[in-house]
Design a protein around this motif. Sequence first.
Motif, short mmCIF file in Angstrom:
data_model
loop_
_atom_site.label_atom_id
_atom_site.label_comp_id
_atom_site.label_asym_id
_atom_site.label_seq_id
_atom_site.Cartn_x
_atom_site.Cartn_y
_atom_site.Cartn_z
N CYS A 44 -30.46 31.40 32.62
CA CYS A 44 -30.08 31.48 31.20
C CYS A 44 -29.36 30.19 30.82
O CYS A 44 -28.44 29.75 31.49
N GLU A 45 -29.83 29.61 29.74
CA GLU A 45 -29.18 28.41 29.23
C GLU A 45 -27.88 28.81 28.54
O GLU A 45 -27.67 29.97 28.18
N ASP A 46 -27.02 27.83 28.33
CA ASP A 46 -25.74 28.08 27.66
C ASP A 46 -25.99 28.71 26.29
O ASP A 46 -26.78 28.18 25.49
N GLY A 47 -25.38 29.84 26.05
CA GLY A 47 -25.51 30.53 24.77
C GLY A 47 -26.80 31.32 24.61
O GLY A 47 -27.07 31.82 23.51
N GLU A 48 -27.60 31.45 25.66
CA GLU A 48 -28.89 32.16 25.58
C GLU A 48 -28.76 33.55 26.20
O GLU A 48 -28.30 33.69 27.33
N ALA A 49 -29.19 34.55 25.47
CA ALA A 49 -29.17 35.93 25.98
C ALA A 49 -30.24 36.10 27.05
O ALA A 49 -31.29 35.46 26.99
N PRO A 50 -29.99 36.95 28.04
CA PRO A 50 -30.97 37.13 29.13
C PRO A 50 -32.36 37.52 28.66
O PRO A 50 -33.35 37.06 29.22
N TRP A 51 -32.48 38.37 27.64
CA TRP A 51 -33.81 38.78 27.17
C TRP A 51 -34.55 37.62 26.53
O TRP A 51 -35.76 37.54 26.61
N ARG A 52 -33.81 36.71 25.92
CA ARG A 52 -34.45 35.51 25.36
C ARG A 52 -34.88 34.57 26.48
O ARG A 52 -35.94 33.94 26.40
N THR A 53 -34.06 34.46 27.51
CA THR A 53 -34.41 33.64 28.68
C THR A 53 -35.70 34.15 29.30
O THR A 53 -36.61 33.38 29.60
N ALA A 54 -35.77 35.46 29.53
CA ALA A 54 -36.95 36.04 30.19
C ALA A 54 -38.21 35.73 29.40
O ALA A 54 -39.22 35.29 29.97
N ARG A 55 -38.16 35.93 28.10
CA ARG A 55 -39.36 35.69 27.28
C ARG A 55 -39.70 34.19 27.25
O ARG A 55 -40.86 33.81 27.37
N ARG A 56 -38.69 33.34 27.08
CA ARG A 56 -38.93 31.89 27.04
C ARG A 56 -39.53 31.40 28.34
O ARG A 56 -40.53 30.67 28.36
N GLU A 57 -38.94 31.79 29.44
CA GLU A 57 -39.41 31.33 30.75
C GLU A 57 -40.82 31.83 31.05
O GLU A 57 -41.64 31.10 31.60
N CYS A 58 -41.11 33.05 30.67
CA CYS A 58 -42.45 33.60 30.88
C CYS A 58 -43.48 32.77 30.09
O CYS A 58 -44.54 32.43 30.61
N ALA A 59 -43.14 32.43 28.86
CA ALA A 59 -44.05 31.61 28.04
C ALA A 59 -44.19 30.21 28.62
O ALA A 59 -45.31 29.68 28.70
N GLU A 60 -43.09 29.61 29.05
CA GLU A 60 -43.14 28.25 29.58
C GLU A 60 -43.87 28.19 30.92
O GLU A 60 -44.65 27.26 31.16
N GLU A 61 -43.62 29.15 31.79
CA GLU A 61 -44.16 29.08 33.15
C GLU A 61 -45.61 29.52 33.25
O GLU A 61 -46.39 28.90 33.98
N ILE A 62 -45.97 30.59 32.55
CA ILE A 62 -47.33 31.12 32.74
C ILE A 62 -48.09 31.33 31.43
O ILE A 62 -49.20 31.85 31.45
N GLY A 63 -47.52 30.92 30.32
CA GLY A 63 -48.22 30.97 29.05
C GLY A 63 -48.32 32.35 28.42
O GLY A 63 -49.09 32.54 27.49
N ILE A 64 -47.54 33.30 28.90
CA ILE A 64 -47.53 34.64 28.30
C ILE A 64 -46.30 34.76 27.42
O ILE A 64 -45.17 34.70 27.92
N ASP A 65 -46.53 34.91 26.12
CA ASP A 65 -45.43 35.07 25.17
C ASP A 65 -45.67 36.37 24.41
O ASP A 65 -46.46 36.42 23.47
#
Length: 163
Positions: free
Chosen positions: A49-70
């Motif tokens: 989780c980045e500074d100021g980022e909620a865990p659910w936003r991290t999970a969705r962002r990382e999933c989109a960045e890493e494997i293209g699923i958003d």
Amino acid sequence: MDLLPFDEYVRSLPRKRMSAGVLIRDDAERVLFVVPSYKEHWDIPGGVCEDGEAPWRTARRECAEEIGIDRSLGPLLVIDYVPSDGRMPEGLAFIFDGGRITADDAARLKLTDPEILSVQLLSLDDAAPRLKPSLGRRIHAALAAVQAGEAPVICEDGHPVTG
């Protein structure tokens, strides 16, 4: 008793690292694992989780960045307290339900993040030798939560906490 000035008190509070991952599985309950380029152990899509980022936003962002699923995430499955291991400070790890994927869809994922070498759909037993043991336990707890319909599971170092 002397009280600290408020700003000094706030600076003295402990800081914890947080990470969030996404459990994506197929109809055979195989889990989608990512093979990272920067560490020896496999993982599920997710990250710190980045500074100021909620865990659910991290999970969705990382999933989109890493494997293209958003896509929207399902419920929170696991909250895991991760103790310090001497190198990394203590923290909290979250796993969210990422829903289902077919083997064909997994094979067609466009991996554009240089941190991810490949993805694999495997049973947890087959993937276990490639995972950090604590992550294997955390994923096991997440799968059990999905199957039982009882989430979130509270864990400590991947071990479900009862009582």
